[in-house]
Design a protein around this motif. Structure first.
Motif: not given
Ligand code: SF4
Ligand code: SF4
Length: 136
Positions: A38-43
């Motif tokens: 579970s990976i999103s840019p800038h988080r």
């Protein structure tokens, strides 16, 4: 002799879009299998990873990731939901990064899908009745 282990990687926001896990193969000759992520840019991101290779090389590879700022935790436990303690407040649903905890829109009942869980334990901290539990 090769062995395998499962670890949870926590990516700080600044590392979320870097291909650091690929370095495990390129620099340390390890084979890896991303089981859940579970990976999103800038988080902040979470990844459940299985690593296969020489134990020494595994240690070196994980140290490398830690030096790059990633949090690393051994996955030694499963998570369970104790239904009798749950009053379906929904506090855990919003914090679960993988969608393992969901709230039914009609019944407002909260369900736990074990296959989606990466054992990050965030829900344990958020539950007021200790209905989410880690099994060693
Ligand atoms: S431990 Fe809890 S918050 Fe983490 S993935 Fe599993 S159900 Fe979601
Ligand atoms: S936070 Fe605890 S009581 Fe609330 S829905 Fe989740 S498991 Fe149930």
């Amino acid at each position: 002799m090769t062995s395998s282990r499962k670890v949870v990687l926590r990516f700080p926001p600044q590392a979320a879009n870097q291909p650091l896990v690929c370095e495990l193969s390129l620099k340390f000759g390890l084979v890896f299998n991303i089981l859940r992520a579970s990976i999103s840019p800038h988080r902040e991101g979470l990844m459940l990873l299985e690593i296969v290779g020489e134990p020494d090389r595994q240690e070196e590879g994980l140290r490398y990731l830690a030096d790059k700022g990633l949090g690393i935790e051994a996955l030694s436990q499963d998570i369970r939901k104790i239904e009798e303690r749950c009053f379906h407040c929904g506090a855990c649903v919003g914090v679960c990064p993988t969608g393992a905890l969901t709230c039914d829109r009609e019944s407002y009942l909260v369900s736990f899908e074990e296959k989606q869980c990466i054992a990050c334990e965030i829900c344990i901290l958020s539950c007021p009745t200790h209905a989410m539990e880690a099994l060693i």
